[in-house]
Design an enzyme around this catalytic site. Structure first.
Site, PDB file in Angstrom:
ATOM      1  N   LYS A 173       0.876  -1.199   0.004  1.00 42.77           N
ATOM      2  CA  LYS A 173       0.036  -0.228   0.003  1.00 42.77           C
ATOM      3  C   LYS A 173       0.875   1.152   0.061  1.00 42.77           C
ATOM      4  O   LYS A 173       1.814   1.582   0.803  1.00 42.77           O
ATOM      5  CB  LYS A 173      -0.881  -0.026   1.188  1.00 42.77           C
ATOM      6  N   THR A 204      -9.170   8.100   9.206  1.00 43.37           N
ATOM      7  CA  THR A 204      -8.609   6.982   8.472  1.00 43.37           C
ATOM      8  C   THR A 204      -8.359   5.563   9.527  1.00 43.37           C
ATOM      9  O   THR A 204      -7.729   4.797   9.287  1.00 43.37           O
ATOM     10  CB  THR A 204      -7.403   7.113   7.876  1.00 43.37           C
ATOM     11  N   GLY A 206      -8.463   2.330  11.120  1.00 42.14           N
ATOM     12  CA  GLY A 206      -8.626   0.982  10.551  1.00 42.14           C
ATOM     13  C   GLY A 206      -8.639   0.605   9.346  1.00 42.14           C
ATOM     14  O   GLY A 206      -9.398  -0.374   8.745  1.00 42.14           O
ATOM     15  N   CYS A 209      -7.055  -2.613   8.301  1.00 43.61           N
ATOM     16  CA  CYS A 209      -7.878  -3.698   8.845  1.00 43.61           C
ATOM     17  C   CYS A 209      -9.144  -4.037   7.778  1.00 43.61           C
ATOM     18  O   CYS A 209      -9.351  -5.226   7.405  1.00 43.61           O
ATOM     19  CB  CYS A 209      -8.375  -3.502  10.420  1.00 43.61           C
TER      20      CYS A 209
END
Length: 266
Positions: A173, A204, A206, A209
């Site tokens: 990412k 932002t 979590g 997850c």
């Protein structure tokens, strides 16, 4: 009904961890189950304390689910200690689920270390080779490859190194780099850039997850890995764009925005 199991820590604030995973599973159309590895006293501003769950209980949670309910995909998040990593790895070797999404959670949004330094080697040795795909952000990948990642060229190089560590596929990412948050998918043969648009919000909490859980949900439903990743990125982008102004720190994403819109609740 397809199913997905999350093995991760609990977030009392509800924006990350087990709570985010189960919301993402539901929003993406699968039945969610959970194995809690740690309990955190956490909100949008900070992680105040962490209590690891006894490894016997972690193992028995995993066994209880697999011995009774079909598991179509597994998402793994917070594994704080070497013993926890090894407990989970042994259980997964026993049951051999087809799809394992590993989000190598290391540090919370507030800067709290969720993975003990001595657990990094255990994660690399025992867990990464079991994963179908790993989804590190830039800081996590830097720890795993032991070098800085400052450009998209660095991301390409780091993905190759992560594959050498035993990963089968990688979603690296790129949100921590300057510019738009472009993510890099590498299946061991081909690179694919997933381009994103920078959304100006502090909410932002979590996101990692939620993204990894959405990937697991899509895999559970039978999508190919690349399609699962693409759909998950679309989902998290919408969830961030319509994130919730809750708390005084980094608020949560809106896991159910599309469902709320259909129900005229927005």
């Amino acid at each position: 009904m397809k199913t997905a199991l999350t093995i991760a820590g609990s977030d009392s604030g509800g924006g990350a961890g087990i709570q985010a995973d189960l919301k993402a599973f539901s929003a993406n159309g699968v039945f969610g189950m959970s194995v809690i590895t740690a309990v955190t006293a956490q909100n949008t501003q900070e992680v105040r304390s962490v209590q690891n769950i006894d490894n016997k209980i972690i193992r028995e949670q995993i066994e209880a689910v697999f011995d009774d309910i079909p598991v179509n995909a597994v998402k793994i998040g917070m594994l704080s200690s070497p013993a926890t990593v090894e407990t989970v790895a042994q259980a997964l070797k026993k049951y051999q689920p087809n799809q394992i999404v590993l989000d190598p959670v290391m540090v919370s949004k507030g800067g709290h270390h969720l993975l003990q330094e001595e657990a990094i080697q255990s994660l690399t040795e025992h867990m990464i080779p079991l994963a179908t795909i790993i989804t590190p952000n830039i800081p996590e990948a830097e720890v795993l490859v032991n070098r800085k990642i400052e450009t998209e060229e660095d991301m390409l190089s780091a993905s190759k190194t992560l594959l050498e560590l035993g990963a089968k596929m990688i979603l690296l990412k790129g949100g921590h780099l300057q510019g738009n948050p472009n993510d890099l998918f590498y299946d061991g043969q081909y690179f694919h850039w997933l381009h994103g648009e920078r959304i100006e919000t502090k909410n932002t909490h979590g996101t990692g997850c939620t993204l990894s859980s959405a990937i697991a949900a899509n895999l559970a439903k039978g999508y190919s890995m690349f399609e699962a990743v693409k759909l998950a990125k679309q989902y998290i982008s919408i969830a961030i764009k319509h994130s919730l102004e809750l708390g005084r720190g980094h608020g949560p994403t809106h896991h159910f925005y599309e469902l709320y819109k259909k129900a005229n609740l927005n």
